[in-house]
Design a protein around this motif. Structure first.
Motif, PDB file in Angstrom:
ATOM      1  N   UNK A  41      -2.050  40.455 -65.243  1.00 13.45           N
ATOM      2  CA  UNK A  41      -3.389  40.489 -64.669  1.00 13.45           C
ATOM      3  C   UNK A  41      -3.766  39.171 -64.021  1.00 13.45           C
ATOM      4  N   UNK A  42      -2.748  38.359 -63.679  1.00  8.92           N
ATOM      5  CA  UNK A  42      -2.960  37.043 -63.090  1.00  8.92           C
ATOM      6  C   UNK A  42      -2.310  36.979 -61.710  1.00  8.92           C
ATOM      7  N   UNK A  43      -2.531  35.875 -61.007  1.00  6.66           N
ATOM      8  CA  UNK A  43      -1.867  35.678 -59.726  1.00  6.66           C
ATOM      9  C   UNK A  43      -0.426  35.223 -59.966  1.00  6.66           C
ATOM     10  N   UNK A  44       0.416  35.343 -58.950  1.00  2.97           N
ATOM     11  CA  UNK A  44       1.833  35.013 -59.121  1.00  2.97           C
ATOM     12  C   UNK A  44       2.070  33.533 -59.381  1.00  2.97           C
ATOM     13  N   UNK A  45       1.114  32.683 -58.990  1.00  2.00           N
ATOM     14  CA  UNK A  45       1.272  31.242 -59.183  1.00  2.00           C
ATOM     15  C   UNK A  45       0.477  30.730 -60.386  1.00  2.00           C
ATOM     16  N   UNK A  46       0.243  31.584 -61.380  1.00  2.00           N
ATOM     17  CA  UNK A  46      -0.539  31.237 -62.565  1.00  2.00           C
ATOM     18  C   UNK A  46       0.013  30.009 -63.290  1.00  2.00           C
ATOM     19  N   UNK A  47       1.335  29.933 -63.416  1.00  2.00           N
ATOM     20  CA  UNK A  47       1.936  28.800 -64.140  1.00  2.00           C
ATOM     21  C   UNK A  47       1.853  27.515 -63.315  1.00  2.00           C
ATOM     22  N   UNK A  48       1.940  27.628 -62.003  1.00  2.00           N
ATOM     23  CA  UNK A  48       1.753  26.456 -61.141  1.00  2.00           C
ATOM     24  C   UNK A  48       0.392  25.822 -61.413  1.00  2.00           C
ATOM     25  N   UNK A  49      -0.645  26.650 -61.520  1.00  2.00           N
ATOM     26  CA  UNK A  49      -1.993  26.136 -61.764  1.00  2.00           C
ATOM     27  C   UNK A  49      -2.069  25.410 -63.107  1.00  2.00           C
ATOM     28  N   UNK A  50      -1.402  25.963 -64.115  1.00  2.00           N
ATOM     29  CA  UNK A  50      -1.397  25.317 -65.436  1.00  2.00           C
ATOM     30  C   UNK A  50      -0.820  23.913 -65.334  1.00  2.00           C
ATOM     31  N   UNK A  51       0.339  23.794 -64.720  1.00  2.00           N
ATOM     32  CA  UNK A  51       1.034  22.506 -64.654  1.00  2.00           C
ATOM     33  C   UNK A  51       0.281  21.529 -63.762  1.00  2.00           C
ATOM     34  N   UNK A  52      -0.254  22.021 -62.657  1.00  3.51           N
ATOM     35  CA  UNK A  52      -0.991  21.172 -61.724  1.00  3.51           C
ATOM     36  C   UNK A  52      -2.245  20.584 -62.380  1.00  3.51           C
ATOM     37  N   UNK A  53      -2.923  21.382 -63.200  1.00  2.00           N
ATOM     38  CA  UNK A  53      -4.208  20.970 -63.742  1.00  2.00           C
ATOM     39  C   UNK A  53      -4.129  20.368 -65.145  1.00  2.00           C
ATOM     40  N   UNK A  54      -3.109  20.753 -65.927  1.00  2.00           N
ATOM     41  CA  UNK A  54      -3.014  20.318 -67.331  1.00  2.00           C
ATOM     42  C   UNK A  54      -1.737  19.531 -67.608  1.00  2.00           C
TER      43      UNK A  54
END
Length: 338
Positions: A286-299
């Motif tokens: 239920x997420x976008x395909x780049x969900x993990x990219x956002x995690x690493x970029x922000x956290x």
């Protein structure tokens, strides 16, 4: 028709119908536009607010990672400080979406409370802290000592087992809130403070003279600490579980907050899958395909969060130990994204 009715009846007898009833957490989170995260009242390095009420810590970072995956915004989190006695009721009642609060994964909690443990953010064990001036060198010297303990935790049971197994006299001074426990120890109302080793290190860093206090060498239990969600919502459980795995997978692959944009051009298939360059592992969650990219970029990845919050360069000063990656002799191990 008969087969359908039998299938429904079997599913109902197994409690499988609950999934549809409670499978709305992601929708609810999106509707209110934030993740509600249950945390401690303040354990440095794990979940604690600063003077401006900005929360930080290893467990806070997990909630920020979930918000990053859902919203592409790590700040869309609100925090609810909870005591050990309040935490499970708050989760069951829907007052929080995630409990990320130094909570030990045990069989009875996993089977009796209607909750599901997502993973182990920190492998820990219970220890003891004493004043150096008392000349105590081992937990075996603690018979008859007054021991400060927080109620509603595995700490009470572990200490009772340890003292009974070693034929030691067990005298407890029990408090509802962890801050009360630390204050009582600091004021000399008890001789010993016992809790998870990581929490002892965190609380020692706040004492007036940390070097006046000694954490004894004995570790008397296994305390796998991790985030928890309500049972009955497979989608929300899997989102949280794969956020945990993504933090680990990023560290395994050398993808960091600083180099994640550069890594978008990597030829490594595992990195391509992690960052959403190849395949779509977000839509099933239920997420976008780049969900993990956002995690690493922000956290950042797990290792970055560990070192930033509790690592050797912080006042808490914890080694990775069991929390090192499996490739470095530790227990942290991510299931593959593929």
């Amino acid at each position: 028709m008969q087969k359908t009715l039998v299938t429904i009846a079997v599913a109902a007898s197994l409690g499988l119908g609950a999934t549809a009833t409670h499978a709305a957490t992601l929708d609810d989170v999106k509707a209110k536009d934030y993740v509600q995260c249950g945390v401690t009242g303040g354990v440095p390095g794990f979940s604690a607010p600063d003077a401006n009420n900005v929360w930080a810590g290893l467990e806070v970072d997990f909630c920020r990672a979930v918000a990053s995956a859902v919203f592409n915004d790590a700040e869309k989190v609100r925090y609810t400080p909870l005591t050990s006695q309040e935490r499970f009721a708050a989760l069951s009642a829907g007052e929080i979406d995630i409990l990320s609060r130094t909570t030990t994964w045990t069989m009875s909690r996993d089977t009796d409370l209607g909750i599901s443990f997502v993973g182990t953010m920190y492998y820990d064990g219970q220890g003891f802290m004493v004043r150096k001036a008392d000349g105590i060198a081992s937990a075996l010297d603690l018979s008859g000592a007054a021991i400060c303990i927080e109620s509603g935790t595995t700490t009470e049971l572990n200490a009772a087992d340890y003292f009974a197994a070693n034929n030691l006299e067990f005298n407890t001074v029990v408090f509802v809130d962890q801050d009360e426990v630390v204050k009582a120890y600091e004021d000399g109302r008890c001789d010993v403070y016992t809790t998870d080793g990581s929490a002892l290190a965190a609380e020692r860093s706040k004492l007036a003279v940390p070097d006046d206090h000694l954490i004894l060498p004995e570790i008397i239990s296994k305390e796998p600490l991790g985030p928890v969600v309500r049972q009955g919502d497979d989608q929300w459980f899997k989102i949280n579980r794969w956020v945990y795995f993504a933090l680990l997978e990023a560290e395994e692959l050398g993808v960091t907050q600083a180099n994640v944009d550069e890594m978008l051009g990597s030829d490594n298939p595992a990195i391509k899958r992690l960052l959403g360059v190849e395949g779509d592992f977000g839509t099933p969650l239920g997420l976008t395909k780049d969900w993990a990219y956002h995690i690493i970029k922000l956290v950042g990845n797990y290792g970055e969060s560990f070192e930033r919050n509790v690592g050797v360069a912080t006042p808490i000063g914890l080694e990775r130990g069991l929390n090192a990656l499996w490739t470095d002799g530790g227990l942290q191990y991510a299931a593959p994204i593929r």
